[in-house]
Design a protein around this motif. Structure first.
Motif, PDB file in Angstrom:
ATOM      1  N   ARG A 284      63.280   1.843 -65.521  1.00 26.95           N
ATOM      2  CA  ARG A 284      63.726   0.883 -66.550  1.00 26.95           C
ATOM      3  C   ARG A 284      62.085   0.785 -66.935  1.00 26.95           C
ATOM      4  NH1 ARG A 284      67.408  -3.851 -64.884  1.00 26.95           N
ATOM      5  NH2 ARG A 284      67.241  -3.980 -67.085  1.00 26.95           N
ATOM      6  N   ARG A 285      61.458   0.515 -66.035  1.00 26.55           N
ATOM      7  CA  ARG A 285      59.906   0.036 -66.647  1.00 26.55           C
ATOM      8  C   ARG A 285      59.348   1.648 -67.531  1.00 26.55           C
ATOM      9  NH1 ARG A 285      55.368  -3.409 -64.012  1.00 26.55           N
ATOM     10  NH2 ARG A 285      54.237  -3.863 -65.241  1.00 26.55           N
ATOM     11  N   GLN A 286      59.980   2.517 -66.660  1.00 29.05           N
ATOM     12  CA  GLN A 286      59.359   4.099 -67.633  1.00 29.05           C
ATOM     13  C   GLN A 286      59.942   4.363 -68.716  1.00 29.05           C
ATOM     14  OE1 GLN A 286      60.303   7.179 -65.061  1.00 29.05           O
ATOM     15  NE2 GLN A 286      60.030   6.452 -63.039  1.00 29.05           N
ATOM     16  N   LEU A 287      60.744   3.664 -69.000  1.00 28.40           N
ATOM     17  CA  LEU A 287      61.539   3.516 -70.627  1.00 28.40           C
ATOM     18  C   LEU A 287      61.263   2.581 -71.235  1.00 28.40           C
ATOM     19  CD1 LEU A 287      65.157   4.877 -70.280  1.00 28.40           C
ATOM     20  CD2 LEU A 287      63.281   6.545 -70.998  1.00 28.40           C
ATOM     21  N   PHE A 288      60.244   1.922 -70.925  1.00 26.42           N
ATOM     22  CA  PHE A 288      59.760   0.080 -71.582  1.00 26.42           C
ATOM     23  C   PHE A 288      58.880  -0.077 -71.074  1.00 26.42           C
ATOM     24  CE2 PHE A 288      61.538  -3.052 -74.459  1.00 26.42           C
ATOM     25  CZ  PHE A 288      59.718  -3.262 -75.317  1.00 26.42           C
ATOM     26  N   PRO A 289      57.118   0.752 -71.112  1.00 26.66           N
ATOM     27  CA  PRO A 289      56.524   0.064 -69.855  1.00 26.66           C
ATOM     28  C   PRO A 289      55.072  -1.207 -71.015  1.00 26.66           C
ATOM     29  CG  PRO A 289      55.756   2.402 -71.421  1.00 26.66           C
ATOM     30  CD  PRO A 289      56.904   2.287 -71.248  1.00 26.66           C
ATOM     31  N   SER A 290      55.488  -1.466 -72.221  1.00 24.74           N
ATOM     32  CA  SER A 290      54.732  -2.112 -72.907  1.00 24.74           C
ATOM     33  C   SER A 290      55.292  -3.481 -72.531  1.00 24.74           C
ATOM     34  CB  SER A 290      54.817  -1.401 -74.066  1.00 24.74           C
ATOM     35  OG  SER A 290      56.129  -1.409 -74.947  1.00 24.74           O
ATOM     36  N   LEU A 291      56.826  -3.262 -72.262  1.00 22.90           N
ATOM     37  CA  LEU A 291      57.790  -4.750 -71.737  1.00 22.90           C
ATOM     38  C   LEU A 291      56.531  -6.090 -70.533  1.00 22.90           C
ATOM     39  CD1 LEU A 291      60.393  -6.655 -73.086  1.00 22.90           C
ATOM     40  CD2 LEU A 291      60.789  -5.906 -71.414  1.00 22.90           C
TER      41      LEU A 291
END
Length: 353
Positions: A284-291
């Motif tokens: 989940r974090r890999q798909l949206f690291p800038s969050l």
């Protein structure tokens, strides 16, 4: 009508062991060992955080792995239904009609294609929540497997497993003590006073943050209105574990960026936002690291401006990504696994890339 509760629990637990025998190896070694420690505590009736004997748990683990080796190739066993006859282990609706007068609940679902999970627990409450959805609140667990998701959507019912949630929270708290890291779960710990007295703080934490899990499942239900039935059919075309995890993460992001996080931000629910980010990891974090950057800006006092922008951007990105995945399945059918894996592993699948 007499229901053989003891034999029923034993049969459900056997099916849990069969499922574990097939899929425990899917876990990373670290996750496997953490979950096995908690599974041991549950099976032995030990409280959260009880000291464990290295020799005892080592012997238990060896016996359990030997048992899994015996069960791995077996079919799931039918469940005793008393005078009504045997019940298919996936017919949760029928079994729950029999269990309801006994104050119990049974769950059967899929963690992924061909990856079933089962449990049986005391039923604490049933109530409506939103969109025609019913919430089942489960208490003490009578049978369970190694992988025990705290909440799951089954049709129009959200199943909330408070004991599994408590054990998941203990695992996070135990890891926090080992790593001594700052971050969202540290903020949760401070908000609830976990380090002062975890057990005293746990009931309020469960009561308040179970709602965050329920918000996610409502988001899942709403996402399913346009994703299904194509999404479930698409998942059957997948053959790689990582691709399954990426597909799961895409749907989770749609649920959270269209419902969970907008709700929490509108309510300015600080502890719940910290709690949500405590589970923002892995693919989940890999798909949206800038969050994570917008979360840090929120922690620094920007009143959630960056986080609101990123949540809106994520909702659009992952909705479009899901549409592309469904289009690949429509084009390639049973052979779509490869093209879907390529699309989800491409740099453009990452929001903000």
């Amino acid at each position: 009508m007499t229901l053989p509760i003891g034999p029923l629990i034993a049969a459900v637990q056997t099916n849990c062991h069969i499922a574990d025998a097939r899929h425990a190896a899917d876990l990373s070694l670290c996750t496997f060992l953490l979950q096995m420690r908690e599974f041991y505590r549950w099976e032995k009736g030990l409280p959260l955080g009880a000291a464990l004997s290295r020799d005892a748990i080592g012997q238990w683990l060896a016996r359990r792995e030997a048992r899994w080796a015996e069960l791995e190739g077996r079919d799931f066993v039918p469940l005793p239904g008393g005078a009504t006859g045997e019940v298919d282990p996936f017919d949760a609706e029928r079994l729950n009609r029999l269990l309801r007068p006994h104050g119990m609940v049974y769950g059967a679902g899929l963690l992924g294609p061909g990856r079933p999970t089962f449990f049986m627990a005391r039923l604490e409450a049933v109530r409506p929540v939103a969109d025609g959805i019913t919430l089942q609140v489960c208490g003490a667990e009578l049978a369970r497997g190694l992988i025990a998701p705290p909440a799951a959507l089954q049709g129009n019912t959200i199943v909330l497993r408070r004991e599994s949630m408590a054990r998941w929270l203990w695992e996070k708290f135990e890891a926090l003590g080992l790593k001594k890291l700052e971050g969202p779960f540290r903020a949760v710990s401070q908000a609830y006073g976990l380090e002062e007295d975890f057990h005293a703080a746990l009931p309020r934490l469960l009561d308040e943050q179970s709602r965050t899990l329920v918000l996610h499942e409502i988001g899942e239900h709403r996402a399913g209105r346009w994703l299904e039935p194509g999404w479930a059919a698409m998942r059957l075309a997948l053959h790689e574990r990582r691709t399954e995890l990426l597909v799961r993460a895409v749907r989770d992001h749609i649920a959270d960026f269209t419902h969970t996080l907008p709700t929490l931000l509108a309510e300015s629910s600080a502890s719940s936002i910290h709690f949500w980010f405590a589970g923002f990891d892995g693919v989940r974090r890999q798909l949206f690291p800038s969050l994570a950057d917008s979360y840090r800006a929120w922690c620094a006092g920007d009143a959630g401006q960056a986080l609101q922008r990123e949540v809106a951007r994520g909702a659009l990105h992952f909705t479009q990504l899901a549409e592309q995945v469904l289009a690949l399945h429509a084009q390639h059918g049973a052979e779509a696994g490869g093209p879907i894996a390529a699309r989800l592993n491409a740099p453009a699948a990452v929001c903000g890339a």
